[in-house]
Each structure stands twice: as C-alpha cells, then as structure tokens.
Design an enzyme around this catalytic site. Structure first.
Site, PDB file in Angstrom:
ATOM      1  N   SER A   1       0.795  -1.460   0.125  1.00  0.00           N
ATOM      2  CA  SER A   1      -0.098   0.014   0.004  1.00  0.00           C
ATOM      3  C   SER A   1       0.806   1.336   0.111  1.00  0.00           C
ATOM      4  O   SER A   1       0.567   2.316  -0.673  1.00  0.00           O
ATOM      5  CB  SER A   1      -0.939  -0.062   1.088  1.00  0.00           C
ATOM      6  OG  SER A   1      -1.767  -1.297   1.143  1.00  0.00           O
ATOM      7  N   ASP A   2       1.981   1.268   0.629  1.00  0.00           N
ATOM      8  CA  ASP A   2       2.815   2.123   0.891  1.00  0.00           C
ATOM      9  C   ASP A   2       3.927   2.328  -0.251  1.00  0.00           C
ATOM     10  O   ASP A   2       4.736   1.409  -0.523  1.00  0.00           O
ATOM     11  CB  ASP A   2       3.466   2.585   2.217  1.00  0.00           C
ATOM     12  CG  ASP A   2       4.001   3.551   2.602  1.00  0.00           C
ATOM     13  OD1 ASP A   2       4.747   4.352   1.563  1.00  0.00           O
ATOM     14  OD2 ASP A   2       4.115   4.300   3.717  1.00  0.00           O
TER      15      ASP A   2
END
Length: 204
Positions: free
Chosen positions: A32-33
C-alpha cells in the site's frame, strides 16, 4: 527479471518451472505504501515456484481496479494457479475477495495463499472453493436485500426512486388527457412536450 516503468505496477518474468502442471503458477504482490518493499512477498512467491509475478506498488487493497491485478486476471488461463503471499494482498473488501475467488473457481484457476495454508490444488482446498462460492452468493443476496429495504424506506418517506421524470406531474396529467379525450398518438404528444415517444408511453 523485468520491471515495468509505471510506479504503481511491477511485472517480473521468471524462469519457467519444470513439472507436469498443465498451467502456470502466477504470482501477485501488492504493497500500500510507496516506501514499502515487495521483496518479502517476491522471495516467497519465487520459492513457491511462480513462473510470472505481477504486482501493484503503493496501491490500497480497497481499490478494486489496479493495473497489475487487472492484467494478471486477464492473463489467467484454465489450469493456472494464482499465488499470493497473503489473502489481503488481493483486496481488503470481503465481498471483492469472495467475488474474485468465485470467478477463479468458475475459470478453473487454482489459488494459493502461502502464509495462510490456503491451497485449492488439494482436496481440502477445493472444498474451500465451494464454501467461498456459497458465502459470495450469500453476501450478494444480503447487499440486494439491504438495497431493496433502503429503497422501500425511501419511498415511504416520499422520496422518488429512479431516474427523474422528463415531465412534470401537470404535463403527465395533460398527456393522459390528450390520449383519453383527444385521441392523440404517443408520437404527437411526444412532439408537443419535446420528449421521446417511449417517455409518453411509459407515463400514460
């Protein structure tokens, strides 16, 4: 090994694994990051024998349509096996996951989640597919029931459901009178109110 240039998508071509499988092992990774690394997932998928690995970098699991995921799903063939490090790498939404797994089952694609022991190439795993299909259908029915209940509650509050009418209530009343009293055709009335003939037919 090859990496696509888009920052949100990664694609790796790995050496073909030898064996008697009818299809390929296709891996999928996601973080996600944008500052996170996929290395742990990729190493696990390599060890599992994946032929190709797709992925999305810096993309939330709540996003249903991701470039890597969509390309991977499009490329899957009957007899292939989709492999992920963990189930939530595919998505965060329960209904989305159930729909994805149900679709894989319908396409005769096996599924493995390495850290959770899910493996539909086994008898127990195939039984899981059947259970997931039941849950997916149940979830769809629940959503449908909630939607219908919400619409009915809105109707009782006087909220009009559906597309707004092209005619006002007064115009609808006039259209009905023109048909009943003057015997005009739907086409003639439609031309008068500048709407389609189908609209007049629907309100009359």
């Amino acid at each position: 090994m090859k990496c696509a240039c888009d920052v949100d998508f990664i694609g790796y071509d790995l050496p073909m694994n030898e064996g008697k499988r009818t299809g390929k092992k296709i891996g999928y990774v996601r973080v996600s990051d944008k500052d996170q690394s996929e290395a742990l997932q990729i190493d696990a998928l390599k060890a599992a024998g994946c032929d190709v690995i797709y992925g999305d970098h810096g993309v939330s699991g709540k996003v249903k349509h991701r470039r890597g995921l969509d390309e991977m799903l499009t490329g899957l063939q009957s007899g292939d096996t989709l492999v992920v490090w963990k189930l939530d790498r595919l998505g965060r939404s329960t209904i989305h996951l159930l729909q994805l797994l149900s679709d894989l089952r319908d396409r005769n694609v096996d599924f493995q989640a390495l850290t959770q022991g899910i493996d539909t190439t086994t008898a127990v795993g195939r039984m899981l597919y059947g259970q997931l299909a039941v849950f997916a259908e149940f979830e769809r029915e629940q959503i449908s029931d909630r939607t219908k209940a919400g619409m009915e509650a809105a109707r009782k509050r006087g909220v009009k459901i559906g597309r707004p009418s092209a005619l006002t209530d007064d115009q609808i009343a006039q259209a009905r009178e023109l048909v009943r009293i003057q015997g005009l055709s739907y086409a003639e009335i439609a031309a008068r109110f500048n709407v389609s003939k189908q609209t007049i037919a629907r309100v009359v």
